[in-house]
Design a protein around this motif. Sequence first.
Motif, short mmCIF file in Angstrom:
data_model
loop_
_atom_site.label_atom_id
_atom_site.label_comp_id
_atom_site.label_asym_id
_atom_site.label_seq_id
_atom_site.Cartn_x
_atom_site.Cartn_y
_atom_site.Cartn_z
N MET A 321 0.83 -1.22 0.00
CA MET A 321 0.00 0.00 0.00
C MET A 321 0.86 1.27 0.00
O MET A 321 0.33 2.37 0.08
CB MET A 321 -0.87 0.05 1.27
CG MET A 321 -1.74 -1.14 1.47
SD MET A 321 -3.25 -0.94 0.57
CE MET A 321 -4.23 -2.20 1.32
N ARG A 324 0.23 5.29 -1.26
CA ARG A 324 -1.16 5.55 -1.69
C ARG A 324 -1.86 6.58 -0.81
O ARG A 324 -2.82 7.21 -1.23
CB ARG A 324 -1.98 4.26 -1.64
CG ARG A 324 -1.51 3.23 -2.66
CD ARG A 324 -2.52 2.11 -2.76
NE ARG A 324 -1.94 0.95 -3.42
CZ ARG A 324 -2.60 -0.18 -3.59
NH1 ARG A 324 -3.84 -0.31 -3.13
NH2 ARG A 324 -2.04 -1.21 -4.20
N GLU A 325 -1.39 6.71 0.45
CA GLU A 325 -2.14 7.58 1.38
C GLU A 325 -1.32 8.76 1.89
O GLU A 325 -1.88 9.70 2.42
CB GLU A 325 -2.64 6.73 2.56
CG GLU A 325 -3.63 5.67 2.13
CD GLU A 325 -4.01 4.72 3.27
OE1 GLU A 325 -3.51 4.90 4.40
OE2 GLU A 325 -4.82 3.81 3.03
N GLY A 326 0.01 8.68 1.77
CA GLY A 326 0.85 9.76 2.28
C GLY A 326 1.58 10.47 1.15
O GLY A 326 1.66 9.97 0.03
N THR A 327 2.15 11.64 1.47
CA THR A 327 2.89 12.39 0.45
C THR A 327 4.39 12.37 0.72
O THR A 327 5.18 12.62 -0.17
CB THR A 327 2.42 13.86 0.45
OG1 THR A 327 2.49 14.35 1.80
CG2 THR A 327 1.00 13.98 -0.04
N ARG A 377 2.77 11.58 11.18
CA ARG A 377 1.66 11.02 10.39
C ARG A 377 0.74 12.14 9.90
O ARG A 377 0.29 12.17 8.77
CB ARG A 377 0.93 10.04 11.31
CG ARG A 377 -0.36 9.54 10.78
CD ARG A 377 -1.09 8.79 11.88
NE ARG A 377 -2.40 8.45 11.39
CZ ARG A 377 -3.33 7.85 12.09
NH1 ARG A 377 -3.08 7.50 13.32
NH2 ARG A 377 -4.49 7.58 11.57
N GLU A 382 4.58 8.51 5.69
CA GLU A 382 4.26 7.08 5.81
C GLU A 382 5.48 6.41 6.43
O GLU A 382 6.60 6.67 6.02
CB GLU A 382 4.00 6.47 4.43
CG GLU A 382 2.66 6.85 3.86
CD GLU A 382 2.27 5.97 2.67
OE1 GLU A 382 2.95 4.95 2.43
OE2 GLU A 382 1.30 6.31 2.00
N ASP A 519 -12.37 -3.57 3.73
CA ASP A 519 -11.05 -3.00 4.06
C ASP A 519 -10.02 -3.58 3.10
O ASP A 519 -10.07 -4.78 2.77
CB ASP A 519 -10.64 -3.37 5.50
CG ASP A 519 -11.26 -2.42 6.52
OD1 ASP A 519 -11.96 -1.48 6.10
OD2 ASP A 519 -11.04 -2.62 7.73
N LYS A 520 -9.07 -2.74 2.66
CA LYS A 520 -8.01 -3.23 1.77
C LYS A 520 -7.01 -4.03 2.59
O LYS A 520 -6.60 -3.60 3.67
CB LYS A 520 -7.32 -2.06 1.08
CG LYS A 520 -8.22 -1.38 0.05
CD LYS A 520 -7.47 -0.33 -0.73
CE LYS A 520 -8.25 0.10 -1.98
NZ LYS A 520 -9.61 0.50 -1.74
N THR A 584 0.19 5.50 8.23
CA THR A 584 0.00 6.46 7.14
C THR A 584 -0.96 7.54 7.64
O THR A 584 -1.58 7.36 8.69
CB THR A 584 -0.60 5.79 5.88
OG1 THR A 584 -1.98 5.54 6.14
CG2 THR A 584 0.09 4.49 5.53
N GLN A 586 -3.85 8.14 6.89
CA GLN A 586 -5.24 7.69 6.99
C GLN A 586 -5.41 6.39 7.79
O GLN A 586 -6.50 6.10 8.27
CB GLN A 586 -5.80 7.44 5.58
CG GLN A 586 -5.95 8.74 4.79
CD GLN A 586 -6.28 8.47 3.33
OE1 GLN A 586 -6.89 7.46 3.00
NE2 GLN A 586 -5.84 9.35 2.45
N SER A 587 -4.35 5.57 7.90
CA SER A 587 -4.53 4.24 8.49
C SER A 587 -3.41 3.86 9.44
O SER A 587 -2.30 4.35 9.34
CB SER A 587 -4.58 3.17 7.38
OG SER A 587 -5.31 3.61 6.29
#
Length: 610
Positions: A321, A324-327, A377, A382, A519-520, A584, A586-587
């Motif tokens: 993953m 996908r969620e962090g920059t 975070r 990430e 959930d992924k 991350t 988001q998660s």
Amino acid sequence: MSAPLPLRNIAIIAHVDHGKTTLVDQLFRQSGTFRDNQRVEERAMDSNDLEKERGITILAKCTSVEWSGTRINIVDTPGHADFGGEVERILSMVDGVILLVDSSEGAMPQTKFVTGKALALGLKPIVVVNKIDRPDGRAQEVLDEVFDLFVSLDATDEQCDFPVLYASGRNGYASEDQDAREGDLTPLFQKIVDHVPAPAADVDGPFKFLVTLLDRDNFLGRILTGKVQSGTVKVNSPIHALDAQGNVIETGRASKLMAFRGLERVPVEEARAGDIISLAGLTEATVANTICDPAVTEPLHAQPIDPPTLSMRFAVNDSPMAGREGTKVTSRMIRDRLMREAESNVAIRVTESADKDSFEVAGRGELQLGVLIETMRREGFELGISRPRVLFREDENGQRTEPYETVVIDVDDEYSGTVIDKMALRKAEMTDMRPSGGGKTRITFSAPSRGLIGYHGEFLSDTRGTGIMNRLFEKYGPYKGQIEGRQNGVLISNCAGEAVGYALNSLEDRGVLFVRPQDKIYEGMIIGENAKPDDLEVNPMKSKQLTNFRSTGKDDAIRLTPPRIMTLEQAIAYIDDDEMVEVTPQSVRLRKAILDPHERKKASRKKEAA
């Protein structure tokens, strides 16, 4: 130029949650720092988002109020032992302390820690028994506890002869009478002016200033905060920075000087000995450096800081993953952010690994490192985080030693047996046990820090959320041998995709789930806790086989038990040595450090052989 106001520099020290920040709010209001119609948040000093959410002070902050012709610089300090590195430095800036003690809880471990540091510096405290209006208050006993604490910390006769006030920070009154239930904080202001000495400062000497706090500003760059020990400094004066050995780090000019006025930092043209100020203009000087006139070659003495006792590995996120969620996902970004943190926070130490993809971050405790991870975070990072491990040392005989903590537990009488049993499993030794009134018992342990990792969540479950645990670094002592870890294995996903409700329904019999339908998930991700001690690989994507037969009762809606969703701290405390937490923006996901099942088996065989 008008004559400067008389000065008093004080710090407010107390155990976590004894009401420091609330009291500072009232000092603001009653000194006229806020206008009557000004809307001010509660606990205005806790400005950082995490401080507001958790209701604790994480960063020490300076402020200033004016009361009947005297300027009082106040430093609000963190009450949690993990942020003790802040407290130790701050105390060198002030000339007196207000020791705040809860009228019910009394002198707690952190009270002992900060008071010991203050007394060792020769500071004379004003003791304020706070929350005097609590129905379970026991002011006189608490005062006796404070006196006993001072004696045990080798306080001088002068320090033991401390003035006492009884207060309610929330209701904004203080009095010398413990039965008072109204009034204002005038007695406290008066005690500060009468009891705290003015800064002993040499106005005519050369300019010297010890850096105690470091901030960053997008426009001004580094902002160094501390107390001017001698001389005066004007805007654009030439200055240089010295390290502890007296080496010149850099030379520059004081491009901006700022003093504290209420919650604001206000530009000033000049600062003189005794003032607490912030200074900009240097790019390399850091905490514990001396900023001074170019003619000065001798640095000021800086307080030594207690060493870190716990470390975690911060690695680049390498899960499927990733990104996908962090920059902020590269090792260079993580490295720069950690180095910046280590610079301003002297209680943190960062070491880069040989492969450059991970960093060993050592600090004072799980909370301190947890706050750093949560902050990163929220900034878009990430990370992959390992299980915390304690830092071992060797004594003069070559024997292995490990950090111990003093643990003070307040618990309802009915749960004390369970707590003692659990602490014994963690190799803790009970040093004291006494009733603390109201059907509660206070138990004190000396325990290896290693055994306490991950225990807090279990402790709250065992005491049905009513227990209170306080920990404080005690010493390095003999290594205690093997300590039992987590009792249960985990459920590991053997495929990647999205979790299916039908599959999760059949997995519920195996243990407790950590994921919901849709959930992924990915191979090697931990999706639940096994009811047995072994790890188990499962398929959370198995769907129902469709046939052209219909049968009654088979198509009822699936009812799943809500999964156990962990916070960041709970996840870090839960994982084992071969597991990681993927963090991350988001998660928060749990995973095995080695995702491939065949590689994992190989690694575990190697470990067993070794």
